[in-house]
Design a protein around this motif. Sequence first.
Motif, PDB file in Angstrom:
ATOM      1  N   LEU A   1      -8.035   1.997  -4.986  1.00 54.44           N
ATOM      2  CA  LEU A   1      -7.393   1.284  -6.094  1.00 54.44           C
ATOM      3  C   LEU A   1      -8.081  -0.042  -6.416  1.00 54.44           C
ATOM      4  CD1 LEU A   1      -3.658   1.965  -5.181  1.00 54.44           C
ATOM      5  CD2 LEU A   1      -5.083   3.177  -6.836  1.00 54.44           C
TER       6      LEU A   1
ATOM      7  N   ARG B   1       3.481   5.749  -5.727  1.00 52.53           N
ATOM      8  CA  ARG B   1       3.448   5.774  -7.192  1.00 52.53           C
ATOM      9  C   ARG B   1       2.287   6.604  -7.727  1.00 52.53           C
ATOM     10  NH1 ARG B   1       4.307  -0.550  -8.850  1.00 52.53           N
ATOM     11  NH2 ARG B   1       6.377  -0.837  -7.937  1.00 52.53           N
ATOM     12  N   ASN B   2       1.169   6.558  -7.007  1.00 46.19           N
ATOM     13  CA  ASN B   2      -0.021   7.268  -7.470  1.00 46.19           C
ATOM     14  C   ASN B   2      -0.170   8.655  -6.858  1.00 46.19           C
ATOM     15  OD1 ASN B   2      -1.808   5.236  -9.170  1.00 46.19           O
ATOM     16  ND2 ASN B   2      -0.910   4.046  -7.495  1.00 46.19           N
ATOM     17  N   ASN B   3       0.861   9.075  -6.095  1.00 42.63           N
ATOM     18  CA  ASN B   3       0.894  10.416  -5.512  1.00 42.63           C
ATOM     19  C   ASN B   3      -0.369  10.704  -4.698  1.00 42.63           C
ATOM     20  OD1 ASN B   3       2.148  12.881  -4.992  1.00 42.63           O
ATOM     21  ND2 ASN B   3       1.109  13.895  -6.706  1.00 42.63           N
ATOM     22  N   LEU B   4      -0.741   9.753  -3.848  1.00 42.48           N
ATOM     23  CA  LEU B   4      -1.919   9.921  -3.005  1.00 42.48           C
ATOM     24  C   LEU B   4      -1.498  10.692  -1.755  1.00 42.48           C
ATOM     25  CD1 LEU B   4      -3.489   6.357  -3.330  1.00 42.48           C
ATOM     26  CD2 LEU B   4      -3.970   8.409  -4.682  1.00 42.48           C
ATOM     27  N   THR B   5      -1.666  11.978  -1.787  1.00 38.89           N
ATOM     28  CA  THR B   5      -1.117  12.849  -0.742  1.00 38.89           C
ATOM     29  C   THR B   5      -1.771  12.628   0.615  1.00 38.89           C
ATOM     30  OG1 THR B   5      -2.688  14.582  -1.413  1.00 38.89           O
ATOM     31  CG2 THR B   5      -0.492  14.640  -2.390  1.00 38.89           C
TER      32      THR B   5
ATOM     33  N   LEU C   1       0.606  -5.605  -8.659  1.00 41.85           N
ATOM     34  CA  LEU C   1       1.467  -4.440  -8.718  1.00 41.85           C
ATOM     35  C   LEU C   1       2.885  -4.871  -9.072  1.00 41.85           C
ATOM     36  CD1 LEU C   1       1.438  -1.364  -8.126  1.00 41.85           C
ATOM     37  CD2 LEU C   1       2.268  -1.910  -5.845  1.00 41.85           C
TER      38      LEU C   1
ATOM     39  N   THR D   1       0.826  -1.204   0.000  1.00 38.80           N
ATOM     40  CA  THR D   1       0.000   0.000   0.000  1.00 38.80           C
ATOM     41  C   THR D   1       0.860   1.254   0.000  1.00 38.80           C
ATOM     42  OG1 THR D   1      -1.661  -1.209   1.272  1.00 38.80           O
ATOM     43  CG2 THR D   1      -1.914   1.164   1.143  1.00 38.80           C
TER      44      THR D   1
ATOM     45  N   VAL E   1      -6.572   3.368   0.880  1.00 37.85           N
ATOM     46  CA  VAL E   1      -5.864   3.280  -0.396  1.00 37.85           C
ATOM     47  C   VAL E   1      -6.328   2.053  -1.179  1.00 37.85           C
ATOM     48  CG1 VAL E   1      -3.605   2.933  -1.474  1.00 37.85           C
ATOM     49  CG2 VAL E   1      -3.852   4.547   0.424  1.00 37.85           C
TER      50      VAL E   1
ATOM     51  N   MET F   1       2.129   1.674  -3.537  1.00 33.46           N
ATOM     52  CA  MET F   1       1.062   2.114  -4.436  1.00 33.46           C
ATOM     53  C   MET F   1       0.715   3.581  -4.211  1.00 33.46           C
ATOM     54  SD  MET F   1      -1.614  -1.073  -4.762  1.00 33.46           S
ATOM     55  CE  MET F   1      -1.687  -1.519  -3.031  1.00 33.46           C
ATOM     56  N   ALA F   2       0.655   3.994  -2.953  1.00 35.46           N
ATOM     57  CA  ALA F   2       0.328   5.385  -2.650  1.00 35.46           C
ATOM     58  C   ALA F   2       1.401   6.321  -3.174  1.00 35.46           C
ATOM     59  CB  ALA F   2       0.158   5.555  -1.139  1.00 35.46           C
TER      60      ALA F   2
END
Length: 332
Positions: free
Chosen positions: A256, A179-183, A328, A173, A252, A176-177
Amino acid sequence: MDIIVPGHGSGGKLMNDLINNLIKSILGNDTIQLDDAACLTLPTPTIAFTTDSYTITPIEFSGGTIGSLAINGTVNDLAVMGATPKYISCALILEEGLEIETLKRILISMKEAAVKARVAIVTGDTKVVPKGKGDRMYINTAGIGVLITPPQRREITPGDIIIINGSIGDHGTAIMALRNNLTFSKGLSSDCAALNHLIEDVIRQYPDAIKFMRDATRGGVASVLNEITKNASFGAKLIEDNLPVKDEVKGVADILGIDPLYIANEGKVIMIVDSNYAQYIVDVMKKHPEGKEAAIIGQITAEFPGKAYLQTKIGGNRILPVLIEEQLPRIC
């Protein structure tokens, strides 16, 4: 020179300088043997031996690096067999253009992880591939451990208990966060850690209670349990209410569309144990930093033989199928 160039893999002066002035100086002037192979002394004729390769994007992340991942992953593969990890080899495949400072940080993280796990890095290799051919860097390791007990593989029977040493899905997680720029997920961190001290403590106190151990890396907890139950006369039931999953991981994963039970971990061991000792083993785990959130998460049953399944919060049962594709890529 502040980046990796082809000459660093040529066998000449640049390569020798890189090995002696950076790699060997960080990983261990007192342990690395710069010869064709390391010569080792072992106190037993029976050893555990493992090998693995590590590729992850990005190579630095919250909670670790590709370097600490390589050391901890190798240590854990030995530990779950009931071995005390002793020696590790380290082969670096470096992409042309990799910053020397980045390599230095990776090497430092490897050394720190090795010191914490009390394992020696004794031999290695360095190769350089052309720019665009290596995803910055890959690491290959091999590890040797001394068996402190017969391999932890005993007959599993209905009634046995499933234990994990902490929260599920943290590593995958966090990657993934990132890579996906989940601020909103800034509190997430990989669980990358060596588990040999925790596992050795459990084995020392309850040597006959453990039926099976496996670190839940790629494919997560569900994949480990599917492997255990494949073609078996028993099933593995997880209890949803008992699963230690952080709210950030759930958030997250929901965004996703991924089930946390299939997300990779890098500091989690699944144990199948005798029910009479389950709570005692959890209590031992909780004394270690890597086991503070240890929990009983399920049990082996006679129902649904050959299957892993989840008892949901509302009391139903949901089969946990075998993962068809990797969720992933480049995660460990």
